[in-house]
Design an enzyme around this catalytic site. Sequence first.
Site, mmCIF file in Angstrom:
data_model
loop_
_atom_site.group_PDB
_atom_site.id
_atom_site.type_symbol
_atom_site.label_atom_id
_atom_site.label_comp_id
_atom_site.label_asym_id
_atom_site.label_seq_id
_atom_site.Cartn_x
_atom_site.Cartn_y
_atom_site.Cartn_z
ATOM 1 N N LYS A 89 -87.539 67.021 -59.753
ATOM 2 C CA LYS A 89 -88.340 67.103 -58.529
ATOM 3 C C LYS A 89 -88.863 68.538 -58.345
ATOM 4 C CE LYS A 89 -84.220 67.931 -55.693
ATOM 5 N NZ LYS A 89 -83.426 67.505 -54.527
ATOM 6 N N HIS B 298 -74.981 61.477 -52.027
ATOM 7 C CA HIS B 298 -75.223 62.914 -52.166
ATOM 8 C C HIS B 298 -74.019 63.677 -51.626
ATOM 9 C CE1 HIS B 298 -79.483 62.810 -53.343
ATOM 10 N NE2 HIS B 298 -79.624 61.802 -52.510
ATOM 11 N N CYS C 230 -96.663 92.852 -50.361
ATOM 12 C CA CYS C 230 -97.941 92.346 -49.834
ATOM 13 C C CYS C 230 -98.233 90.960 -50.421
ATOM 14 C CB CYS C 230 -99.058 93.318 -50.188
ATOM 15 S SG CYS C 230 -98.769 95.019 -49.644
ATOM 16 N N MET C 231 -99.336 90.374 -50.015
ATOM 17 C CA MET C 231 -99.671 89.043 -50.510
ATOM 18 C C MET C 231 -99.913 89.039 -52.021
ATOM 19 S SD MET C 231 -102.750 86.434 -49.393
ATOM 20 C CE MET C 231 -102.158 86.250 -47.716
ATOM 21 N N ASP C 232 -100.545 90.100 -52.540
ATOM 22 C CA ASP C 232 -100.966 90.098 -53.940
ATOM 23 C C ASP C 232 -100.321 91.178 -54.797
ATOM 24 O OD1 ASP C 232 -103.075 88.080 -53.320
ATOM 25 O OD2 ASP C 232 -103.864 89.752 -52.145
ATOM 26 N N ARG D 82 -78.086 62.791 -43.940
ATOM 27 C CA ARG D 82 -79.525 63.054 -43.872
ATOM 28 C C ARG D 82 -80.343 61.853 -44.322
ATOM 29 N NH1 ARG D 82 -80.816 67.025 -49.105
ATOM 30 N NH2 ARG D 82 -80.293 65.458 -50.671
ATOM 31 N N ARG E 265 -76.086 63.616 -62.362
ATOM 32 C CA ARG E 265 -77.442 63.796 -61.838
ATOM 33 C C ARG E 265 -77.740 65.297 -61.618
ATOM 34 N NH1 ARG E 265 -76.625 60.975 -57.152
ATOM 35 N NH2 ARG E 265 -76.673 62.877 -55.936
ATOM 36 N N TYR F 20 -98.110 98.188 -46.009
ATOM 37 C CA TYR F 20 -98.305 97.844 -44.603
ATOM 38 C C TYR F 20 -97.148 98.332 -43.734
ATOM 39 C CZ TYR F 20 -102.136 94.744 -45.969
ATOM 40 O OH TYR F 20 -103.317 94.249 -46.458
#
Length: 361
Positions: A35, A158, A300-302, A129, A211, A253
């Site tokens: 998954k 589970h 930062c983002m990049d 759950r 599993r 930043y």
Amino acid sequence: MDDYRTHVEINLGAIRRNAETIKTFTGKRLIAVVKADAYGHGVGPVAKTLRGVANMFAVATVEEGIKLRQAGIQKPILVLFSSLPEQASQVVEHGLVPTIGDSEFANRLNSAASNTVNIHVNINTGMNRSGVHWTEAVQFLSRLKTLDRLTVKGLFTHLATADEQDKSYVFVQIERFASVLEEIPNDVELVHVANSAATLTVPESHFSAVRPGLALYGIYPASERPITLEPALRWKTRIGWIGSLSDGEGVSYGLTYKAPHQTRVAMVQVGYGDGYPRALSNVGEVLIGGARRPIIGRVCMDVSVVRLEPTDSVSVGDEVVLIGKQGDTEITVDELAHRAGTISYEILTQIGTRVPRIFKH
């Protein structure tokens, strides 16, 4: 490969060897959990690599199961969670093995099927759950027999605490599950309980199949290490800029890091937009030239910024390792997760789609 600002290398041979080691260690059938894009490793190549080892694949959603079918996987594919009623026709169309955890989906599936559909039933033994509560499971299984197009081929549960040192609740759950098995006919083909942690540390949980997920990719889910696993993923980026800070000058930043003296720095081409956690701001480390160098300032983002040593001989374009070995030094997924205040599962599955996967055998 040299054209990528950041990329991940996946050792498919390591994944196959891990699966073979687990199967030999347990002596049970293997349900390979792939998954979340095989925990960020690339579900198509991983599943194709494991076709000769795994007896069944497991995914979390119908959409993931369809993607595996489209990748040419013909082996049984178990959807681990009960699907929405309106997805019943998709389950039938693509020959998936659905999990039944409620009557509504079971009824819809029976109506959608023209032939027999093999199903697994999720027994809730304390994870709380999803699934049929263990005290109601025998009655629920009896009602399922009235649905003539559904055949129960598997039962599972589970475990909530298998990765913890204290295994007492694990055995509570196993006892509850076993009490259900005692009251039903012994004709269920697959009985599976063990996730990665239980696969490695709780033999009583193995039943007829195990599993594992995380362990397939070479990462230990708990402190116990009864078998040798090989990490399959290596994450790299490159130096994009080299500069210096004056005494007291800030970086990135918010200027959360201030240089205590004249300091050489390098910008590395990875950020939270790639899945590199922002929580590693001012606490993370990377490998440059086989040595650890700290992240300074905010991720930062990049891009991110790294503090260099005066003696470092580096150039723009040089390799930077985020996860994996460089020389004799290694940063593991577990270490990265610990520094970011999270778990290895999240680190792996958050590596973004703009980070190319390079597959090696």
